[in-house]
Design a protein around this motif. Structure first.
Motif, PDB file in Angstrom:
ATOM      1  N   GLU A 156      53.484  42.614  34.068  1.00 34.11           N
ATOM      2  CA  GLU A 156      53.030  41.634  35.348  1.00 34.11           C
ATOM      3  C   GLU A 156      52.022  41.953  35.838  1.00 34.11           C
ATOM      4  O   GLU A 156      49.888  43.205  35.346  1.00 34.11           O
ATOM      5  N   ALA A 157      51.065  41.398  35.955  1.00 35.36           N
ATOM      6  CA  ALA A 157      49.573  40.775  36.290  1.00 35.36           C
ATOM      7  C   ALA A 157      48.905  40.075  37.864  1.00 35.36           C
ATOM      8  O   ALA A 157      50.279  39.318  38.061  1.00 35.36           O
ATOM      9  N   GLU A 158      47.727  40.633  38.437  1.00 31.40           N
ATOM     10  CA  GLU A 158      47.888  40.440  39.509  1.00 31.40           C
ATOM     11  C   GLU A 158      46.917  39.492  39.501  1.00 31.40           C
ATOM     12  O   GLU A 158      45.099  39.989  39.406  1.00 31.40           O
ATOM     13  N   PHE A 159      46.168  37.794  40.112  1.00 29.36           N
ATOM     14  CA  PHE A 159      45.342  37.647  39.861  1.00 29.36           C
ATOM     15  C   PHE A 159      44.299  37.252  41.240  1.00 29.36           C
ATOM     16  O   PHE A 159      45.468  37.300  42.620  1.00 29.36           O
ATOM     17  N   ASN A 160      43.548  37.575  41.370  1.00 30.67           N
ATOM     18  CA  ASN A 160      42.985  37.617  42.719  1.00 30.67           C
ATOM     19  C   ASN A 160      41.473  37.265  42.733  1.00 30.67           C
ATOM     20  O   ASN A 160      40.019  37.424  42.086  1.00 30.67           O
ATOM     21  N   LYS A 161      41.584  36.173  43.261  1.00 28.98           N
ATOM     22  CA  LYS A 161      40.378  34.738  43.525  1.00 28.98           C
ATOM     23  C   LYS A 161      39.215  36.082  43.889  1.00 28.98           C
ATOM     24  O   LYS A 161      38.088  35.474  43.618  1.00 28.98           O
ATOM     25  N   SER A 162      39.357  36.519  45.039  1.00 33.66           N
ATOM     26  CA  SER A 162      38.449  37.000  45.840  1.00 33.66           C
ATOM     27  C   SER A 162      36.943  38.032  45.299  1.00 33.66           C
ATOM     28  O   SER A 162      35.866  38.199  44.700  1.00 33.66           O
ATOM     29  N   GLN A 163      37.904  38.658  43.887  1.00 33.88           N
ATOM     30  CA  GLN A 163      37.278  39.814  43.173  1.00 33.88           C
ATOM     31  C   GLN A 163      37.338  39.215  42.119  1.00 33.88           C
ATOM     32  O   GLN A 163      37.205  40.256  41.454  1.00 33.88           O
ATOM     33  N   THR A 164      37.655  38.224  41.572  1.00 32.08           N
ATOM     34  CA  THR A 164      37.674  37.233  40.186  1.00 32.08           C
ATOM     35  C   THR A 164      38.501  38.403  39.425  1.00 32.08           C
ATOM     36  O   THR A 164      38.245  38.899  37.944  1.00 32.08           O
ATOM     37  N   SER A 165      39.154  39.542  39.240  1.00 33.44           N
ATOM     38  CA  SER A 165      39.902  40.120  38.789  1.00 33.44           C
ATOM     39  C   SER A 165      41.671  39.860  38.739  1.00 33.44           C
ATOM     40  O   SER A 165      42.113  38.867  38.999  1.00 33.44           O
ATOM     41  N   PHE A 166      42.055  40.128  37.548  1.00 37.24           N
ATOM     42  CA  PHE A 166      43.143  39.539  37.040  1.00 37.24           C
ATOM     43  C   PHE A 166      43.667  41.540  35.960  1.00 37.24           C
ATOM     44  O   PHE A 166      43.419  41.274  34.637  1.00 37.24           O
ATOM     45  N   HIS A 167      44.647  41.845  36.823  1.00 41.98           N
ATOM     46  CA  HIS A 167      44.152  43.290  36.091  1.00 41.98           C
ATOM     47  C   HIS A 167      46.188  43.075  35.361  1.00 41.98           C
ATOM     48  O   HIS A 167      47.164  43.206  36.345  1.00 41.98           O
ATOM     49  N   LEU A 168      46.102  44.471  34.380  1.00 46.87           N
ATOM     50  CA  LEU A 168      46.870  43.794  34.170  1.00 46.87           C
ATOM     51  C   LEU A 168      48.014  45.769  34.678  1.00 46.87           C
ATOM     52  O   LEU A 168      47.535  46.206  35.011  1.00 46.87           O
ATOM     53  N   LYS A 169      49.303  45.194  35.430  1.00 49.32           N
ATOM     54  CA  LYS A 169      49.928  46.649  35.835  1.00 49.32           C
ATOM     55  C   LYS A 169      51.619  46.921  34.799  1.00 49.32           C
ATOM     56  O   LYS A 169      51.970  45.542  34.453  1.00 49.32           O
ATOM     57  N   LYS A 170      51.878  47.565  35.031  1.00 50.00           N
ATOM     58  CA  LYS A 170      53.621  48.141  34.679  1.00 50.00           C
ATOM     59  C   LYS A 170      53.623  49.515  35.376  1.00 50.00           C
ATOM     60  O   LYS A 170      52.922  50.475  35.495  1.00 50.00           O
ATOM     61  N   PRO A 171      54.632  49.617  35.826  1.00 53.79           N
ATOM     62  CA  PRO A 171      55.308  50.091  36.965  1.00 53.79           C
ATOM     63  C   PRO A 171      55.071  51.900  36.136  1.00 53.79           C
ATOM     64  O   PRO A 171      55.879  52.960  37.470  1.00 53.79           O
ATOM     65  N   SER A 172      55.998  51.739  34.997  1.00 53.68           N
ATOM     66  CA  SER A 172      55.965  52.668  34.684  1.00 53.68           C
ATOM     67  C   SER A 172      56.009  52.994  32.991  1.00 53.68           C
ATOM     68  O   SER A 172      56.739  51.809  32.352  1.00 53.68           O
ATOM     69  N   ALA A 173      55.554  53.403  32.758  1.00 53.37           N
ATOM     70  CA  ALA A 173      55.039  53.454  31.584  1.00 53.37           C
ATOM     71  C   ALA A 173      55.393  53.662  29.984  1.00 53.37           C
ATOM     72  O   ALA A 173      56.547  54.804  30.592  1.00 53.37           O
ATOM     73  N   LEU A 174      55.221  53.498  29.320  1.00 51.97           N
ATOM     74  CA  LEU A 174      56.256  54.082  28.146  1.00 51.97           C
ATOM     75  C   LEU A 174      55.458  54.205  26.344  1.00 51.97           C
ATOM     76  O   LEU A 174      54.725  53.285  25.982  1.00 51.97           O
ATOM     77  N   VAL A 175      55.901  55.341  25.567  1.00 50.45           N
ATOM     78  CA  VAL A 175      55.471  55.738  25.369  1.00 50.45           C
ATOM     79  C   VAL A 175      54.821  54.609  24.069  1.00 50.45           C
ATOM     80  O   VAL A 175      54.156  54.598  23.800  1.00 50.45           O
ATOM     81  N   SER A 176      55.875  53.523  23.838  1.00 49.41           N
ATOM     82  CA  SER A 176      55.517  52.491  22.543  1.00 49.41           C
ATOM     83  C   SER A 176      54.571  51.061  23.662  1.00 49.41           C
ATOM     84  O   SER A 176      54.502  50.407  22.571  1.00 49.41           O
ATOM     85  N   ASP A 177      54.257  51.823  24.709  1.00 50.53           N
ATOM     86  CA  ASP A 177      53.487  50.798  25.199  1.00 50.53           C
ATOM     87  C   ASP A 177      52.050  50.909  24.703  1.00 50.53           C
ATOM     88  O   ASP A 177      51.039  50.606  25.038  1.00 50.53           O
ATOM     89  N   SER A 178      51.441  52.228  24.090  1.00 51.44           N
ATOM     90  CA  SER A 178      50.802  52.603  23.351  1.00 51.44           C
ATOM     91  C   SER A 178      49.928  51.736  22.349  1.00 51.44           C
ATOM     92  O   SER A 178      50.949  50.957  21.617  1.00 51.44           O
ATOM     93  N   ALA A 179      48.617  50.289  22.623  1.00 46.95           N
ATOM     94  CA  ALA A 179      48.646  49.733  21.607  1.00 46.95           C
ATOM     95  C   ALA A 179      46.424  49.339  22.047  1.00 46.95           C
ATOM     96  O   ALA A 179      46.109  50.007  23.732  1.00 46.95           O
ATOM     97  N   LEU A 180      46.386  48.290  21.592  1.00 42.71           N
ATOM     98  CA  LEU A 180      45.417  48.030  22.305  1.00 42.71           C
ATOM     99  C   LEU A 180      45.742  46.617  23.350  1.00 42.71           C
ATOM    100  O   LEU A 180      46.547  45.702  22.423  1.00 42.71           O
ATOM    101  N   TYR A 181      44.840  46.259  24.214  1.00 41.10           N
ATOM    102  CA  TYR A 181      45.749  45.248  25.168  1.00 41.10           C
ATOM    103  C   TYR A 181      44.192  43.780  25.642  1.00 41.10           C
ATOM    104  O   TYR A 181      43.199  44.781  25.600  1.00 41.10           O
TER     105      TYR A 181
END
Lengths: 115, 111
Positions: free
Chosen positions: B64-89
């Motif tokens: 999931e990602a959270e859009f924050n207009k005031s901070q002009t940010s769009f951070h990507l998140k995941k509650p519980s990481a998996l080894v298979s998530d290892s990659a280039l984002y």
């Protein structure tokens, strides 16, 4: 989403020769893009190719070096001409399905090595 | 012209821990924001997008990602990481028909 294939998947070419990369999409798409990516690095847009019009090139990329064809709504080619070792990179085809489509989908890439 | 920044070249997390991959953007109009993932020797895969609406956007593979207009940010998140998530984002921003990508963040999830 569109399914995109590229040929060849990789090639090793000699300096001074050319390589033509094919991009085939399983559905008709309005916009096609060609990107270059150094391994592990970000993507740089080379050009946008819309069917029925000349490709639009980004700053630093010229048609003589990177001629593009877009004969129909499912196919495009990118030629990298007069190869030098600096052209060694991954070349990615990308499509957007409509003029108002916000998403872009990417092919698997073509890894070019110039010796 | 639009631009996007990913301030971290590398993010390391332990499996099962939450992960965040940061992205900030700059556009002159409304932002159209995207996250893509690239596994080794593969093309980019679309994860999620923000066009309008809820600031919290849910995407593929539990991300999931959270859009924050005031901070002009769009951070990507995941509650519980998996080894298979290892990659280039890659974070990307689109203006008109022009999509620009960040430099990429390499995520490594350790068992």
């Amino acid at each position: 989403s569109a399914v995109i294939s590229q040929k060849p998947s990789r090639d090793i070419c000699q300096r001074g020769t050319s390589l033509t990369i094919q991009c085939q999409v399983d559905s008709q798409v309005t916009m096609m893009f060609w990107y270059r990516q150094q391994p592990g690095q970000s993507l740089t847009l080379i050009a946008t190719a819309n069917q029925g019009s000349e490709a639009t090139y980004e700053s630093g990329f010229v048609i003589d070096k990177f001629p593009i064809s877009r004969p129909n709504l499912t196919f495009s080619t990118l030629t990298v001409s007069n190869l030098s070792p600096e052209d060694s990179s991954i070349y990615l085809c990308s499509v957007a399905e409509g003029l108002k489509s916000y998403e872009q989908y990417f092919g698997p890439g073509t890894r070019l090595t110039v010796t | 012209a639009q631009s996007v920044a990913q301030p971290e070249d590398q993010v390391n997390v332990a499996e099962g821990n939450p992960l965040t991959v940061k992205c900030t953007y700059s556009v002159s109009g409304n932002p159209y924001l995207f996250w893509y993932v690239q596994y080794p020797n593969r093309g980019l895969q679309f994860l999620l997008k923000y066009i309008t609406g809820d600031n919290l956007v849910k995407g593929s593979y539990g991300f999931e990602a959270e859009f924050n207009k005031s901070q002009t940010s769009f951070h990507l998140k995941k509650p519980s990481a998996l080894v298979s998530d290892s990659a280039l984002y890659f974070c990307a921003v689109r203006e008109d028909n022009d999509m620009r990508f960040g430099a990429g963040t390499r995520l490594t999830v350790k068992p």
